[in-house]
Scaffold this motif. Sequence first.
Motif: not given
Length: 79
Positions: A60-79
């Motif tokens: 994802v970070q290699a896609v041209e035009g991206i200047t910054r990313t923030l990755t937020c892992p999901i702690a628990s899935a919703s049911a």
Amino acid sequence: MVEAFMLIQTEVGRAEVVAKQVAALPGVLSSEYVTGPYDVVVRVTSETLADLQATVVTSVQAVEGITRTLTCPIASASA
């Protein structure tokens, strides 16, 4: 399985193009361009957190035009 949200900032005027390019990448469940402090919100998945970082986030970070990313892992899935 591990899932995360990626919040992406793009170059001005590139949000829609970036969202479409990211949507086609392996491991991407959804990709939407939005308004606010971030331009694109992506939901990604992988087998492990290490694999998520090594392959999905990196691609994802290699896609041209991206200047910054923030990755937020999901702690628990919703049911």
